[in-house]
Design a protein around this motif. Structure first.
Motif, short mmCIF file in Angstrom:
data_model
loop_
_atom_site.label_atom_id
_atom_site.label_comp_id
_atom_site.label_asym_id
_atom_site.label_seq_id
_atom_site.Cartn_x
_atom_site.Cartn_y
_atom_site.Cartn_z
N VAL A 1 68.06 -39.94 -7.53
CA VAL A 1 66.83 -40.67 -7.75
C VAL A 1 66.02 -40.64 -6.46
N ASP A 2 64.77 -40.27 -6.62
CA ASP A 2 63.87 -40.18 -5.48
C ASP A 2 63.11 -41.50 -5.34
N PRO A 3 63.38 -42.27 -4.27
CA PRO A 3 62.72 -43.58 -4.13
C PRO A 3 61.21 -43.49 -3.91
N SER A 4 60.71 -42.31 -3.53
CA SER A 4 59.27 -42.19 -3.29
C SER A 4 58.49 -42.02 -4.59
N ARG A 5 59.19 -41.74 -5.68
CA ARG A 5 58.52 -41.56 -6.98
C ARG A 5 58.66 -42.83 -7.81
N PRO A 6 57.56 -43.28 -8.40
CA PRO A 6 57.65 -44.48 -9.23
C PRO A 6 58.41 -44.17 -10.52
N PRO A 7 59.09 -45.16 -11.07
CA PRO A 7 59.83 -44.94 -12.33
C PRO A 7 58.86 -44.64 -13.48
N GLN A 8 59.29 -43.76 -14.37
CA GLN A 8 58.47 -43.42 -15.53
C GLN A 8 58.49 -44.57 -16.53
N PRO A 9 57.38 -44.84 -17.18
CA PRO A 9 57.38 -45.91 -18.19
C PRO A 9 58.23 -45.50 -19.40
N VAL A 10 58.87 -46.46 -20.00
CA VAL A 10 59.71 -46.22 -21.17
C VAL A 10 58.82 -46.13 -22.40
N GLU A 11 59.00 -45.05 -23.16
CA GLU A 11 58.22 -44.88 -24.39
C GLU A 11 58.98 -45.52 -25.54
N LEU A 12 58.32 -46.42 -26.23
CA LEU A 12 58.94 -47.07 -27.39
C LEU A 12 58.03 -46.92 -28.57
N PRO A 13 58.47 -46.75 -29.76
CA PRO A 13 59.87 -46.59 -30.12
C PRO A 13 60.36 -45.18 -29.78
N VAL A 14 61.65 -45.05 -29.58
CA VAL A 14 62.26 -43.75 -29.30
C VAL A 14 62.36 -42.99 -30.61
N ASN A 15 61.91 -41.73 -30.61
CA ASN A 15 62.00 -40.92 -31.82
C ASN A 15 62.71 -39.61 -31.49
N ASN A 16 62.97 -38.81 -32.49
CA ASN A 16 63.71 -37.55 -32.31
C ASN A 16 62.98 -36.59 -31.37
N ASN A 17 61.66 -36.55 -31.43
CA ASN A 17 60.91 -35.66 -30.55
C ASN A 17 61.12 -36.05 -29.08
N LEU A 18 61.10 -37.33 -28.81
CA LEU A 18 61.30 -37.81 -27.45
C LEU A 18 62.72 -37.51 -26.97
N ILE A 19 63.70 -37.70 -27.83
CA ILE A 19 65.09 -37.40 -27.48
C ILE A 19 65.25 -35.92 -27.17
N LEU A 20 64.65 -35.06 -27.99
CA LEU A 20 64.73 -33.62 -27.77
C LEU A 20 64.09 -33.24 -26.43
N LYS A 21 62.94 -33.85 -26.12
CA LYS A 21 62.28 -33.59 -24.84
C LYS A 21 63.18 -34.01 -23.67
N LYS A 22 63.79 -35.18 -23.78
CA LYS A 22 64.65 -35.68 -22.71
C LYS A 22 65.88 -34.79 -22.52
N LEU A 23 66.45 -34.29 -23.63
CA LEU A 23 67.60 -33.39 -23.54
C LEU A 23 67.20 -32.07 -22.88
N ARG A 24 66.02 -31.58 -23.22
CA ARG A 24 65.54 -30.32 -22.63
C ARG A 24 65.41 -30.46 -21.12
N VAL A 25 64.87 -31.57 -20.66
CA VAL A 25 64.70 -31.81 -19.23
C VAL A 25 66.06 -32.03 -18.56
N ALA A 26 66.91 -32.86 -19.16
CA ALA A 26 68.20 -33.21 -18.56
C ALA A 26 69.10 -31.98 -18.38
N PHE A 27 69.08 -31.08 -19.36
CA PHE A 27 69.93 -29.89 -19.28
C PHE A 27 69.19 -28.66 -18.78
N GLU A 28 67.93 -28.87 -18.35
CA GLU A 28 67.10 -27.79 -17.81
C GLU A 28 67.04 -26.59 -18.76
#
Length: 70
Positions: A1-28
């Motif tokens: 975690v980079d302390p110089s970067r502000p935390p990203q806002p949480v998108e609600l409600p969580v949907n399948n598109n958002l989960i797929l995006k997060k998986l793509r980023v997490a696993f590069e």
């Protein structure tokens, strides 16, 4: 975690598109990687269909990600 970067806002409600995006980023994963994974599971979609899943909800070519694909 980079302390110089502000935390990203949480998108609600969580949907399948958002989960797929997060998986793509997490696993590069690139589009070709995701298409390969889906092909291995015998779930064939085109690159155009895949990119539609990552578009903003108000974009005219946005496509909702279904439970089966996720």
């Amino acid at each position: 975690v980079d302390p110089s970067r502000p935390p990203q806002p949480v998108e609600l409600p969580v949907n399948n598109n958002l989960i797929l995006k997060k998986l793509r980023v997490a696993f590069e994963l690139r589009d070709d990687d995701i298409l390969s994974i889906l092909a291995d599971c015998e779930f064939d979609i085109s690159k155009t269909e895949l990119t539609a899943l990552f578009r903003k909800k108000d974009h005219k070519h946005f496509r909702k990600c279904g439970d089966q694909l996720l």
